[in-house]
Scaffold this active site. Structure first.
Site, PDB file in Angstrom:
ATOM      1  N   ARG A  81      29.246  11.574 -43.599  1.00  0.00           N
ATOM      2  CA  ARG A  81      30.678  11.513 -43.146  1.00  0.00           C
ATOM      3  C   ARG A  81      30.953  13.123 -42.951  1.00  0.00           C
ATOM      4  NH1 ARG A  81      34.536   7.853 -40.856  1.00  0.00           N
ATOM      5  NH2 ARG A  81      33.098   6.263 -41.520  1.00  0.00           N
ATOM      6  N   GLU A  83      33.934  16.035 -41.303  1.00  0.00           N
ATOM      7  CA  GLU A  83      35.163  16.210 -40.713  1.00  0.00           C
ATOM      8  C   GLU A  83      35.474  15.585 -39.242  1.00  0.00           C
ATOM      9  OE1 GLU A  83      38.779  19.886 -39.748  1.00  0.00           O
ATOM     10  OE2 GLU A  83      36.722  20.449 -40.123  1.00  0.00           O
ATOM     11  N   ASP A 197      27.815  29.484 -41.870  1.00  0.00           N
ATOM     12  CA  ASP A 197      28.429  28.638 -42.753  1.00  0.00           C
ATOM     13  C   ASP A 197      27.108  28.075 -43.539  1.00  0.00           C
ATOM     14  OD1 ASP A 197      30.064  26.948 -44.084  1.00  0.00           O
ATOM     15  OD2 ASP A 197      29.701  25.189 -42.775  1.00  0.00           O
ATOM     16  N   ASP A 389      32.042  -7.255 -68.511  1.00  0.00           N
ATOM     17  CA  ASP A 389      32.147  -8.263 -69.617  1.00  0.00           C
ATOM     18  C   ASP A 389      33.565  -8.253 -70.215  1.00  0.00           C
ATOM     19  OD1 ASP A 389      31.845  -5.851 -71.144  1.00  0.00           O
ATOM     20  OD2 ASP A 389      30.153  -6.436 -72.258  1.00  0.00           O
ATOM     21  N   ASP A 459      48.345  25.551 -77.030  1.00  0.00           N
ATOM     22  CA  ASP A 459      48.870  26.820 -77.366  1.00  0.00           C
ATOM     23  C   ASP A 459      50.227  26.602 -78.109  1.00  0.00           C
ATOM     24  OD1 ASP A 459      49.747  29.621 -77.848  1.00  0.00           O
ATOM     25  OD2 ASP A 459      50.608  29.627 -75.614  1.00  0.00           O
ATOM     26  N   TYR A 465      47.894  32.229 -75.831  1.00  0.00           N
ATOM     27  CA  TYR A 465      46.300  32.162 -76.403  1.00  0.00           C
ATOM     28  C   TYR A 465      46.075  31.098 -76.940  1.00  0.00           C
ATOM     29  CZ  TYR A 465      46.030  36.846 -75.074  1.00  0.00           C
ATOM     30  OH  TYR A 465      46.025  38.231 -74.182  1.00  0.00           O
ATOM     31  N   ASP A 497      35.734  37.399 -73.014  1.00  0.00           N
ATOM     32  CA  ASP A 497      36.056  39.007 -73.333  1.00  0.00           C
ATOM     33  C   ASP A 497      35.752  39.249 -75.097  1.00  0.00           C
ATOM     34  OD1 ASP A 497      38.135  37.705 -74.577  1.00  0.00           O
ATOM     35  OD2 ASP A 497      39.763  38.710 -72.802  1.00  0.00           O
ATOM     36  N   ASP A 499      37.521  38.498 -77.590  1.00  0.00           N
ATOM     37  CA  ASP A 499      38.599  38.866 -78.486  1.00  0.00           C
ATOM     38  C   ASP A 499      38.832  37.804 -79.464  1.00  0.00           C
ATOM     39  OD1 ASP A 499      39.925  36.903 -76.915  1.00  0.00           O
ATOM     40  OD2 ASP A 499      41.390  38.198 -76.230  1.00  0.00           O
TER      41      ASP A 499
END
Length: 547
Positions: A81, A83, A197, A389, A459, A465, A497, A499
């Site tokens: 199916r 759009e 597309d 069950d 946090d 962080y 990154d 850190d």
């Protein structure tokens, strides 16, 4: 226009052999498309008014079937199916050949642009030469209620689903798939067509075999072009969209970009440009930063990475053509490409729902705890049906049998991930909370507000962080024992990154890894794209026509 001939057809073939289809026209099911037009033959001025103003979509591109599509074809179960339309398994009443019929309701063709899209889709499929890599159109016809595209039946499922099931491909397999995709692009461009597309969902395997032919489908957004001609309409699917589409000034080069995105996904399991919002995805595409650091990229050959870079070249003038892609060293030496399953790394991400996913599962539980009753009602009902069950957990066997009951609502990839989540659960079963968490993950129910709330939950000191100690505390609450090892693994995966802590952006990236981006890649409307384009212009991300 929506995918055609999806994989349930394989099961349907057996049903057909045991007389699901009627032998004559009179024995068929009710004609579904005639009933949809709202102007049935029952009487009154409504029906007559519709007849006088009956919408003719195909014109010279198709034929009329006054008695309805089922005069010529027996329609069976729904296969997919989209759009605008629904695809059915069908059988030619004369030859008994099994085919797929995509029926596009005329009621959904609300604008001249919608009508033109259908007409052009048929024209392009007729225009392109026969190819083993393109699904063949057998007939295009229309009746009062719908336009019907009858085409060959593909039973092997989507490329999309095979990527999900495997995690990702070996380089050798990825090279074979990429060659097919780019050969389709080359054929289209040689015949004056831009696909517009290209994405994994728009490629189907002819059958379930490992070496099945791969076929391009769905030319609903494709367009004819002349050399040097530029287009400005924003169409396609966000993750596969070239930067010049967002700038509203593009040509056939956009298909190479989309094929490059598919290649990236084949090699690592996620798209190169993604973010939490449509605007974020667009901005990532415009920035053009490609990540080759995260696993499994260190193990991918330099030639493969070079081809990805050249296909994802932001400047369309410098981007490779289809011919140049096919001549690239990596594809020329495809048979020598590494055949080592790189997929173990990415597949394990999808499969485990442990280690890093232990944290993710905890985050999903936090989100689930704050959802309204309405938001989880369907999932709760599904859990009750599967828990046959009534012991409060869904076992592996219950899940397998329950999936069949909900088969029309779950994609193969979602089924695979649910089963694999159970496999690594530890107890071989899911309680309601775990089932809800997995379902949230699969159905992409966690929006920005939910994610922000979950991040703030972890946090604790509010410094923006999630630090190792906070992560440790969260996992203790979740009952983890090998905490230090798990924290180390989570940071290795999520802290991109390096850190030593997890930022909100890294947290969101973790939560988005998995099936969500695939869900989001489905068809987007022109209206949403236009709104996105306006936002990008306003914030300065895009200058119209600027290459």
């Amino acid at each position: 226009m929506g995918n055609c001939c999806r994989s349930p057809a394989a099961a349907a073939r057996e049903d057909v052999k045991t007389s699901h289809f009627p032998a004559s026209t009179g024995g068929g099911k009710k004609k579904p498309h005639q009933a949809r037009n709202g102007g049935g033959g029952g009487g009154g001025g409504g029906g007559g008014g519709w007849e006088k103003k009956r919408l003719s979509v195909l014109g010279e591109e198709g034929s009329e079937v006054n008695g309805g599509i089922e005069e010529k074809y027996a329609l069976d179960r729904e296969l997919g199916r989209g759009e605008f339309g629904v695809t059915y398994l069908c059988m030619d009443r004369c030859s008994r050949e099994l085919l797929a019929c995509k029926s596009i309701s005329k009621r959904k063709l609300r604008t001249p642009v919608d009508v033109e899209d259908v007409r052009r889709e048929v024209a392009i499929m007729r225009h392109l030469p026969r190819s083993a890599s393109i699904v063949s159109l057998r007939e295009a016809c229309e009746d009062d209620g719908a336009v019907h595209l009858v085409m060959e039946l593909c039973e092997g499922g989507e490329l999309f689903d095979r990527i999900v099931a495997r995690g990702h491909y070996t380089e050798r397999a990825a090279a074979a798939v990429t060659r097919t995709i780019v050969e389709v692009v080359q054929l289209c461009h040689r015949h004056g067509v831009i696909h517009r597309d290209l994405k994994p969902e728009n490629f189907l395997f002819a059958n379930k075999k490992e070496n099945s032919p791969l076929k391009a489908i769905d030319f609903g957004l494709s367009i004819f072009f002349k050399p040097g001609e530029k287009f400005s309409e924003i169409v396609g699917s966000p993750y596969y969209m070239a930067p010049e589409v967002l700038k509203r000034n593009y040509g056939p080069e956009i298909d190479i970009w989309s094929a490059g995105v598919i290649l990236y996904i084949l090699l690592c399991g996620v798209p190169p440009f993604w973010a939490e919002t449509e605007q974020g995805v667009a901005q990532a595409i415009l920035r053009g930063n490609i990540d080759f650091k995260r696993e499994p990229w260190p193990n991918v050959s330099d030639n493969a990475k070079d081809l990805v870079r050249q296909m994802l070249q932001p400047d369309p003038k410098l981007r490779l053509t289809a011919k140049q892609v096919l001549e690239h060293t990596w594809l020329q030496n495809a048979k020598k490409a590494p055949n080592v399953p790189l997929g173990d790394i990415v597949k394990s991400r999808l499969k485990q729902f442990s280690r890093m996913n232990r944290f993710k599962r905890r985050a999903l539980r936090v989100i689930a705890d704050h959802l309204s009753a309405e938001e989880v009602e369907d999932i709760k009902d599904m859990f009750k049906v599967m828990d046959t069950d009534n012991d409060g957990i869904v076992s592996y066997e219950e899940l397998k049998s329950g999936i069949a009951k909900f088969g029309s609502h779950l994609a193969e990839s979602e089924v695979q991930m649910l089963i694999e989540a159970v496999d690594t659960n530890g107890r071989g079963a899911l309680d309601y909370g775990e089932f809800l968490a997995v379902s949230l993950h699969l159905q992409r129910m966690a929006n920005g507000e939910h994610l922000r709330r979950a991040f703030l939950f972890f946090d604790k000191d509010g410094n923006g962080y999630i630090e190792p100690e906070e992560l440790q505390e969260a996992l203790v609450e979740d009952g983890a024992t090998d905490i230090m090892e798990v924290v180390k693994d989570i940071l290795q995966e999520v802290d991109t990154d390096k850190d030593g802590k997890i930022s909100y952006e890294e947290f969101v990236a973790m939560m988005k890894t998995g099936t969500d981006w695939r869900k989001a890649s489905r068809h987007y409307s022109r209206g949403r794209f236009n709104s996105l384009s306006i936002r990008l212009i306003k914030d300065g991300s895009v200058k119209l026509g600027n290459e």
